[in-house]
Design an enzyme around this catalytic site. Structure first.
Site, PDB file in Angstrom:
ATOM      1  N   GLY A  15       0.842  -0.933  -0.185  1.00 35.89           N
ATOM      2  CA  GLY A  15       0.018  -0.159  -0.042  1.00 35.89           C
ATOM      3  C   GLY A  15       0.791   1.217  -0.172  1.00 35.89           C
ATOM      4  O   GLY A  15       1.998   1.015   0.444  1.00 35.89           O
ATOM      5  N   CYS A  67       5.105  -6.162   1.910  1.00 38.37           N
ATOM      6  CA  CYS A  67       5.472  -5.009   1.702  1.00 38.37           C
ATOM      7  C   CYS A  67       4.726  -4.247   2.921  1.00 38.37           C
ATOM      8  O   CYS A  67       5.254  -4.534   4.230  1.00 38.37           O
ATOM      9  CB  CYS A  67       5.308  -4.238   0.391  1.00 38.37           C
ATOM     10  SG  CYS A  67       5.887  -2.763   0.332  1.00 38.37           S
ATOM     11  N   TYR A  68       3.905  -3.424   2.442  1.00 36.70           N
ATOM     12  CA  TYR A  68       3.124  -2.653   3.941  1.00 36.70           C
ATOM     13  C   TYR A  68       2.308  -3.858   4.693  1.00 36.70           C
ATOM     14  O   TYR A  68       2.370  -3.687   5.793  1.00 36.70           O
ATOM     15  CB  TYR A  68       1.925  -1.894   3.173  1.00 36.70           C
ATOM     16  CG  TYR A  68       1.149  -0.907   3.955  1.00 36.70           C
ATOM     17  CD1 TYR A  68       1.734   0.343   4.397  1.00 36.70           C
ATOM     18  CD2 TYR A  68       0.017  -1.358   4.416  1.00 36.70           C
ATOM     19  CE1 TYR A  68       0.818   0.933   5.285  1.00 36.70           C
ATOM     20  CE2 TYR A  68      -0.587  -0.735   5.419  1.00 36.70           C
ATOM     21  CZ  TYR A  68      -0.206   0.500   5.897  1.00 36.70           C
ATOM     22  OH  TYR A  68      -0.937   1.440   6.589  1.00 36.70           O
ATOM     23  N   HIS A 109       7.924  -7.668  -3.563  1.00 36.56           N
ATOM     24  CA  HIS A 109       6.565  -8.099  -4.202  1.00 36.56           C
ATOM     25  C   HIS A 109       6.533  -9.278  -5.012  1.00 36.56           C
ATOM     26  O   HIS A 109       7.201  -9.291  -6.172  1.00 36.56           O
ATOM     27  CB  HIS A 109       6.198  -6.930  -5.021  1.00 36.56           C
ATOM     28  CG  HIS A 109       5.745  -5.874  -4.312  1.00 36.56           C
ATOM     29  ND1 HIS A 109       4.383  -5.488  -3.915  1.00 36.56           N
ATOM     30  CD2 HIS A 109       6.153  -4.773  -3.805  1.00 36.56           C
ATOM     31  CE1 HIS A 109       4.480  -4.557  -3.263  1.00 36.56           C
ATOM     32  NE2 HIS A 109       5.653  -3.889  -3.248  1.00 36.56           N
ATOM     33  N   GLU A 157       4.185 -10.789  -6.302  1.00 39.41           N
ATOM     34  CA  GLU A 157       3.022 -10.896  -7.273  1.00 39.41           C
ATOM     35  C   GLU A 157       3.492 -10.236  -8.710  1.00 39.41           C
ATOM     36  O   GLU A 157       2.661 -10.606  -9.737  1.00 39.41           O
ATOM     37  CB  GLU A 157       2.146 -10.206  -6.781  1.00 39.41           C
ATOM     38  CG  GLU A 157       1.856  -8.689  -6.593  1.00 39.41           C
ATOM     39  CD  GLU A 157       2.461  -8.255  -5.286  1.00 39.41           C
ATOM     40  OE1 GLU A 157       3.452  -9.019  -4.849  1.00 39.41           O
ATOM     41  OE2 GLU A 157       2.349  -7.198  -4.949  1.00 39.41           O
ATOM     42  N   ASP A 186     -17.840  -9.930 -22.482  1.00 42.97           N
ATOM     43  CA  ASP A 186     -18.615 -10.213 -21.437  1.00 42.97           C
ATOM     44  C   ASP A 186     -20.274 -10.577 -21.577  1.00 42.97           C
ATOM     45  O   ASP A 186     -20.526 -11.831 -20.754  1.00 42.97           O
ATOM     46  CB  ASP A 186     -18.600  -8.814 -20.250  1.00 42.97           C
ATOM     47  CG  ASP A 186     -17.216  -8.429 -20.394  1.00 42.97           C
ATOM     48  OD1 ASP A 186     -16.160  -9.170 -20.482  1.00 42.97           O
ATOM     49  OD2 ASP A 186     -17.110  -6.996 -20.044  1.00 42.97           O
ATOM     50  N   LYS A 196     -10.899 -10.179 -16.804  1.00 36.07           N
ATOM     51  CA  LYS A 196     -11.294 -10.323 -18.126  1.00 36.07           C
ATOM     52  C   LYS A 196     -10.509 -11.712 -18.769  1.00 36.07           C
ATOM     53  O   LYS A 196     -11.293 -12.408 -19.413  1.00 36.07           O
ATOM     54  CB  LYS A 196     -10.602  -8.986 -18.969  1.00 36.07           C
ATOM     55  CG  LYS A 196     -10.906  -9.116 -20.402  1.00 36.07           C
ATOM     56  CD  LYS A 196     -12.457  -8.186 -20.306  1.00 36.07           C
ATOM     57  CE  LYS A 196     -12.840  -7.812 -21.732  1.00 36.07           C
ATOM     58  NZ  LYS A 196     -13.931  -7.191 -21.546  1.00 36.07           N
TER      59      LYS A 196
END
Ligand code: XMP
Length: 514
Positions: A54, A81-82, A170, A172, A228, A370
Site C-alpha cells: 500500500g 510490503c506494507y 513483491h 506478485e 462479457d 477479463k
C-alpha cells in the site's frame, strides 16, 4: 476451512495481480478493501490471508491498520510490503521511516532453510522487485529473519508454527523471478490444495444459476456482442436453457456487419439460444440529429437504449431476472472505501430501467477478471472470434464521429473502421493491440487527387495498448501497417482526403475521442 484465499487490500497498485497470480496457481482468491467489515469474508472461512502492499506509511496516524480480527482468526498469513510492516508493527517488531524509498530491482538473499523458499534452486541471491518507503528494522520477538538484501537486514520474516510470513518484496510482479514459487510455497504451507479450475467454475456457476432461477422463471440479458455479455449468454443458456431471453439492440451505430456477425456466430454455437435482434437504428439517429456535444450524445444514446430495451422486455411478459456481464474489477471498484473513481464520461448500462421493470440482478461473471472470462468462454465453446473482440463502447460509432452524427458520417467511419480492423488482423496484431479504430474528425483538409484540388474529410486512427483500459499507450505499429491504413482508407473510402495517427497516451487523453 476452505481453499479460498482472502486478500486484504491496503491500496497497492498490484493487489489485483496478487489475486490473478493466486488464481493462476489454482486457488480461488477474493479481494476485500481494508477498513471494510470482515465478518462476512471471515465467515466464509478462508484458508489463507494475504495482506497487500500500500502507498501509506504504517507510522502515519491515518494509515490503514491491521484489524486484530485477522490475527485472531488464526489463519495462515502472508504480508507483502506494507502488509509485512503491519505484521511487524502489530506483533512487536520495529520499523523505521526512510527519507528515500527503494523502488525497482534488488538482490534478495533467502535463508535456504526456510520452507517458504523451498525449491528455489541453488543461487545465493535472486532478483526481486521492491517498492517501499518504510522498512522493518527488527522482526517481532518470536519471528525468524529469513532473507536480506544489500540494503535491508529484514527483507523477509516468518513465524513458522503460526504460519505467519512477511516479504518486503513483491512476489506478485512479473519481475520478481522467484515470486510464483514463493506464493506457491506459502499456499502449500497454508495447507490449501490447488484445485480451482475454470472447468469447475463453469460447472459450479451453472448449477448455482439453475438453482437460483428455478425451472420456470425467466432471465433477460442485453447482449452487446462484446466478450462479457457473450460469455454471460453462453453460461446462462447452459444453466437455464429456454428461460434465457437475449435482446440485441441494433442502434445503427455498430461496426460493419456487426449485428449479422454476432447473430450468426452465436446461433452457430448455440442454435437454441433465444436471441432477438431489434433494429432501432432510425430511432437512435432521429434522436441524435443535430446534436454535437459528446456528453449530450452519450446521454441520448443511453436513454434511447433504455427505451428500446424496456419495450422489448415488456413484450416478453413477466421476467424475473436481469443478467449483466459485470466483471470483478468493477465490483472491487464499486466497494472501494474511497468510492468509485470520479466520473470522466458517463458510461451507460441497463441499471436505470423504469420502475415497472424491476428485476433481480444476476451477475454470473462478477468474480472473474477479463482473461478469466475469456478462459471461461473457451471452456463453454464460445468461438475465438467473439472471445477476442476488441472492446467497443456502448455509444458505438457515434462517439467516433466528432460532432453531429449523420448517416453519411457513420457510413464513412464504418468503412474506415472495417479497413483498420482488417489490416490489424492481417498483420496478426489483434491480441497485442487493445483497441484499434478510425475516427472521423470534423475538419477538412486540402489535397490533390488526379489533377484537381480536393477538399476532403480527415480520419484519425487510434490504436492503443493497455491491460485494463485505465491507462493506455499509443501502439507502436509497423510503418508498413500505417501505410496500408492510409493508402486503403484514402483510396477506398469516398470523401476521405487525409489520415492521421493519434500519438496520445491515456492519461491525459482518453481512448475514445468523445
Ligand atoms: P475511455 O475513452 O474512457 O475508454 O478511455 C475506456 C474504455 O471504455 C470504453 N468505453 C465505453 N464502453 N460504454 C462502454 O461500454 C461507454 O459509454 C464507453 N465509453 C468508452 C472504451 O472503448 C475503452 O475501451
Amino acid at each position: 476451512m476452505t481453499n479460498h484465499v482472502l486478500i486484504i487490500d491496503y491500496g497497492s497498485q498490484f493487489t489485483q495481480l496478487i489475486a490473478r497470480k493466486t488464481r493462476a496457481l489454482g486457488y480461488f482468491a477474493s479481494i476485500l478493501p481494508a477498513g471494510l467489515p470482515l465478518d462476512e469474508a471471515l465467515g466464509q472461512e478462508p484458508g489463507a490471508l494475504i495482506l497487500s502492499g500500500g502507498p501509506a506509511s504504517v507510522t502515519d496516524p491515518g494509515a490503514p491498520r491491521l484489524d486484530p480480527l485477522l490475527l485472531e482468526a488464526k489463519i495462515p498469513v502472508l504480508g507483502i510490503c506494507y502488509g509485512m510492516q503491519l505484521l511487524a508493527q502489530n506483533l512487536g517488531g520495529a520499523l523505521s521511516r526512510e527519507a528515500h524509498g527503494e523502488y525497482g530491482p534488488a538482490f534478495f538473499f533467502p535463508d535456504a532453510g526456510s520452507p517458504l523458499f523451498k525449491g528455489l534452486g541453488t543461487a545465493k541471491s535472486w532478483r526481486v522487485w521492491m517498492s517501499h518507503g518504510d522498512r522493518v528494522t527488527q522482526a517481532p520477538p518470536d519471528f525468524r529473519v529469513i532473507g536480506k538484501t544489500g540494503d535491508l537486514d529484514v527483507a523477509a520474516m516468518s513465524q513458522e508454527s503460526r504460519k505467519i510470513f512477511g516479504l518486503q518484496f513483491h512476489p506478485e510482479v512479473h519481475h520478481t523471478e522467484i515470486g510464483e514459487k514463493v506464493l506457491r510455497n506459502f499456499l502449500a504451507l497454508a495447507g490449501l490444495s490447488p484445485d480451482w479450475r475454470m472447468s469447475s467454475f463453469a460447472k459450479e456457476a451453472t448449477a448455482e444459476i439453475a438453482r437460483v432461477v428455478g425451472p420456470d422463471r425467466k432471465v433477460l440479458l442485453a447482449l452487446s456482442g462484446g466478450v462479457d455479455s457473450t460469455v454471460a449468454a453462453a453460461l446462462l443458456t447452459r444453466a437455464v436453457g429456454k428461460n434465457l431471453h437475449c435482446v440485441f439492440v441494433d442502434n445503427g451505430l455498430l461496426r460493419l456487419d456487426e449485428a449479422r456477425e454476432v447473430y450468426e456466430s452465436l446461433h452457430g454455437a448455440y442454435p437454441d439460444l433465444d436471441l432477438k435482434v431489434v433494429d432501432a437504428s432510425k430511432e437512435f439517429l432521429e434522436k441524435l440529429r443535430g446534436v454535437s456535444d459528446p456528453e449530450a450524445k452519450r446521454k441520448i444514446i443511453g436513454h434511447a437504449f433504455i427505451d428500446v430495451f424496456s419495450r422489448e422486455a415488456r413484450k416478453l411478459g413477466k421476467i424475473d431476472f436481469l443478467a449483466q456481464g459485470t466483471l470483478y474489477p468493477d465490483v472491487i471498484e464499486s466497494i472501494s472505501p474511497q468510492g468509485p473513481s470520479a466520473l470522466i464520461k458517463s458510461h451507460h448500462n441497463v441499471g436505470a430501467l423504469p420502475p415497472d421493470l424491476r428485476f433481480t440482478l444476476i451477475e454470473p461473471l462478477k468474480s472473474l477478471f477479463k482473461d478469466e472470462v475469456r478462459a471461461l468462454g473457451a471452456e463453454l465453446g464460445v468461438p475465438p472470434r467473439l472471445l477476442w473482440r476488441h472492446p467497443f463502447p456502448g455509444p458505438g460509432l457515434a462517439i467516433r464521429v466528432v460532432g453531429a452524427v449523420t448517416e453519411e458520417a457513420l457510413t464513412l467511419v464504418r468503412q474506415a473502421d472495417a479497413i483498420v480492423r482488417e489490416e490489424i488482423l492481417a498483420f496478426g496484431l489483434e491480441r497485442e493491440v487493445w483497441q484499434a479504430f478510425a475516427v472521423l474528425l470534423n475538419v477538412r483538409a486540402v489535397g490533390v487527387m488526379g489533377d484537381g484540388r480536393s477538399y476532403g474529410n480527415v480520419v484519425a486512427i487510434r490504436a492503443v495498448t493497455s491491460v485494463d483500459a485505465m491507462t493506455a499507450d499509443w501502439a507502436r505499429l509497423p510503418d508498413a501497417l500505417l501505410a496500408r491504413f492510409s493508402t486503403r482508407i484514402i483510396n477506398e473510402v469516398p470523401g476521405v482526403g487525409r489520415v492521421l495517427y493519434d500519438i496520445s497516451s491515456k492519461p491525459p487523453s482518453t481512448i475514445e475521442f468523445e
